[in-house]
Write a protein that holds these residues in place. Structure first.
Motif, PDB file in Angstrom:
ATOM      1  N   LYS A  12       0.816  -1.220   0.000  1.00  0.00           N
ATOM      2  CA  LYS A  12       0.000   0.000   0.000  1.00  0.00           C
ATOM      3  C   LYS A  12       0.849   1.269   0.000  1.00  0.00           C
TER       4      LYS A  12
ATOM      5  N   HIS B 255      -7.371   3.937  -2.568  1.00  0.00           N
ATOM      6  CA  HIS B 255      -7.409   2.608  -3.170  1.00  0.00           C
ATOM      7  C   HIS B 255      -8.687   1.895  -2.771  1.00  0.00           C
ATOM      8  N   GLU B 256      -8.966   0.791  -3.423  1.00  0.00           N
ATOM      9  CA  GLU B 256     -10.114  -0.017  -3.048  1.00  0.00           C
ATOM     10  C   GLU B 256      -9.884  -0.651  -1.677  1.00  0.00           C
TER      11      GLU B 256
ATOM     12  N   ASP C 109      -7.502   0.907  -8.280  1.00  0.00           N
ATOM     13  CA  ASP C 109      -8.553  -0.111  -8.180  1.00  0.00           C
ATOM     14  C   ASP C 109      -8.144  -1.356  -7.399  1.00  0.00           C
ATOM     15  N   ASN C 110      -6.857  -1.552  -7.174  1.00  0.00           N
ATOM     16  CA  ASN C 110      -6.412  -2.705  -6.395  1.00  0.00           C
ATOM     17  C   ASN C 110      -6.814  -2.560  -4.928  1.00  0.00           C
TER      18      ASN C 110
ATOM     19  N   PHE D 195      -5.950  -2.554  -1.311  1.00  0.00           N
ATOM     20  CA  PHE D 195      -4.770  -2.402  -0.467  1.00  0.00           C
ATOM     21  C   PHE D 195      -5.122  -2.085   0.985  1.00  0.00           C
TER      22      PHE D 195
END
Length: 317
Positions: free
Chosen positions: A99, A118-119, A205-206, A208
């Motif tokens: 992250k 982030h997501e 979009d990942n 973390f």
């Protein structure tokens, strides 16, 4: 120093160890500090924090002798930061490996971005199972571009999870806390951060991060307390109106207010509280600025809540 991570902590003894380790153990090619402030917890939160401090020299520990609340605690934390970038993490949430490096690299490579998020995986604290994903599963997700603006924040409220953000330090960054809210503190803080330091709000979009849902969490308390939901609605609207100080136009602000009332109306409809549903929905009719077709349909059938539920695909009861 490149990065400061700030963590307010109040009565999070079951979670603070995992939370702190999740950032302290991250591998990066830069120096970072983790600053945690215990807000006079009455459980063993402070003891656990101190236990970790003996092993991690980059862990800075603060303690409020009296309970000051979230905003005052965040002020203490922000006054202590040394980093070029600042990340936020709630004391019961978890950062996933990679992250810190990814978000710092993103800000380095995108100078017009003021804040990156982030997501996040929303998970049940007891079972550990995923409930949903915070941003992609939010019902306004398809309105949010990868590079959002302050207008998107105003119109669509909180599409980024608090513990997922990282932003640039700027001269007036502590002033972003002067929003006047007591319950909803992330939404007005984001608005003021972007208003005081204009730029885009960019999404990675990942996944973390993990956002813990439990009975004492913000989401857990709000979901089971109608009176708190009304207070939350009032504070969201206060933040939305506040955005006018940063040049957000009147119709955009009104759209955001109507959206907030519509969202609250849906909550009360799910709870079976018809009078509250009708009250909130009625307040969302200003200037006929509809959030979407569902909003317009609900207003046209405000006196037929069962019809609205059927239209939304909900089962009554």
């Amino acid at each position: 120093m490149k990065l400061s991570i700030i963590i307010p902590a109040f009565k999070v003894a079951p979670y603070i160890f995992e939370c702190l380790l999740s950032v302290l153990c991250q591998k990066t090619n830069f120096d970072f500090e983790v600053i945690v402030c215990d807000d006079a917890s009455t459980d063993s939160t402070y003891k656990i924090i101190n236990y970790l401090a003996s092993s991690y020299p980059n862990l800075v520990v603060l303690k409020n002798e009296l309970n000051l609340g979230l905003v005052a605690t965040m002020k203490r934390l922000l006054e202590s930061v040394k980093g070029q970038y600042i990340a936020y993490l709630d004391g019961d949430d978890v950062a996933l490996p990679g992250k810190l490096q990814l978000q710092v690299d993103y800000l380095d490579a995108n100078p017009l971005c003021s804040m990156v998020y982030h997501e996040s995986d929303m998970f049940d604290s007891v079972s550990g199972n995923t409930i949903k994903y915070y941003s992609r599963d939010f019902y306004n997700a398809h309105y949010i571009p990868q590079k959002a603006t302050i207008d998107h924040l105003v119109k669509y409220t909180v599409f980024l999870q608090a513990s997922s953000i990282m932003f640039r330090r700027y001269p007036a960054f502590i002033d972003a806390l002067a929003h006047g809210n007591n319950i909803i503190c992330d939404y007005p803080w984001h608005i003021r951060n972007i208003g005081l330091n204009p730029g885009t709000i960019d999404r990675i979009d990942n996944v973390f991060g993990r956002y813990r849902v439990h009975n004492s969490s913000f989401g857990g308390q709000t979901q089971c307390n109608p009176n708190r939901r009304i207070q939350v609605t009032d504070e969201l609207i206060h933040a939305c109106k506040h955005s006018q100080f940063f040049g957000v136009n009147e119709d955009t602000v009104q759209f955001g207010i109507n959206h907030i009332y519509f969202s609250a109306a849906l909550y009360f409809l799910k709870m079976g509280m018809v009078e509250h549903f009708q009250s909130m929905l009625g307040k969302s009719a200003e200037k006929e600025l509809y959030f979407d077709k569902r909003h317009e349909f609900a207003l046209k059938h405000i006196n037929a809540p069962e019809k609205v539920m059927q239209h939304l695909g909900w089962q009554n009861g």
